[in-house]
Design a protein around this motif. Structure first.
Motif, mmCIF file in Angstrom:
data_model
loop_
_atom_site.group_PDB
_atom_site.id
_atom_site.type_symbol
_atom_site.label_atom_id
_atom_site.label_comp_id
_atom_site.label_asym_id
_atom_site.label_seq_id
_atom_site.Cartn_x
_atom_site.Cartn_y
_atom_site.Cartn_z
ATOM 1 N N VAL A 1 -5.564 11.638 -0.729
ATOM 2 C CA VAL A 1 -6.213 12.884 -0.306
ATOM 3 C C VAL A 1 -7.540 12.387 0.253
ATOM 4 N N GLU A 2 -7.837 12.835 1.414
ATOM 5 C CA GLU A 2 -9.256 12.683 1.819
ATOM 6 C C GLU A 2 -10.277 12.827 0.954
ATOM 7 N N ASP A 3 -11.405 11.995 1.240
ATOM 8 C CA ASP A 3 -12.279 11.990 0.191
ATOM 9 C C ASP A 3 -13.713 12.678 0.353
ATOM 10 N N GLU A 4 -13.248 13.605 1.644
ATOM 11 C CA GLU A 4 -14.225 14.429 2.106
ATOM 12 C C GLU A 4 -14.057 15.717 2.300
ATOM 13 N N GLY A 5 -14.983 16.914 2.002
ATOM 14 C CA GLY A 5 -14.805 18.410 2.034
ATOM 15 C C GLY A 5 -14.217 18.852 0.726
#
Length: 121
Positions: free
Chosen positions: A114-118
């Motif tokens: 899972v992306e680490d931004e937003g």
């Protein structure tokens, strides 16, 4: 052997069903202030596994969104409730008719992290 093979079959199915109901490329992940109970509850997917298997599992596979929202509802009301949930949730209701093996391959090969931004990823 009498217990080992059935044990492996049942656990294989439990892991497969759970993984595919909660993991897919279109499944959003919410962080911090973006998360709330309802968003978390509807972040699952109804996925039919075929006539026999859906009935064998009392429709937990193809009425799973209902199970997340109304976890104490008896299973025999889930199919009827799902019809109404689809109408109320509209575009937020998630269902995937992809073949189970293709869906497993897609989730396994594309959902690596899972992306680490937003707040919503």
């Amino acid at each position: 052997c009498y217990y080992g093979i059935p044990y492996l079959v049942v656990n294989h199915n439990l892991v497969l069903i759970t993984y595919l109901q909660h993991t897919d490329v279109f499944m959003p992940h919410f962080r911090g202030k973006e998360w709330n109970w309802l968003r978390g509850a509807i972040c699952t997917v109804d996925r039919p596994y075929g006539f026999f298997f859906d009935r064998l599992t009392h429709h937990i596979t193809d009425t799973h969104v209902c199970h997340h929202i109304f976890s104490k509802m008896p299973f025999y009301h889930a199919a009827e409730a799902t019809v109404h949930i689809k109408r109320v949730l509209g575009p937020y209701y998630m269902k995937d008719d992809t073949n189970v093996m293709l869906a497993l391959w897609r989730a396994y090969s594309c959902c690596l992290f899972v992306e680490d931004e937003g707040g919503i990823v």
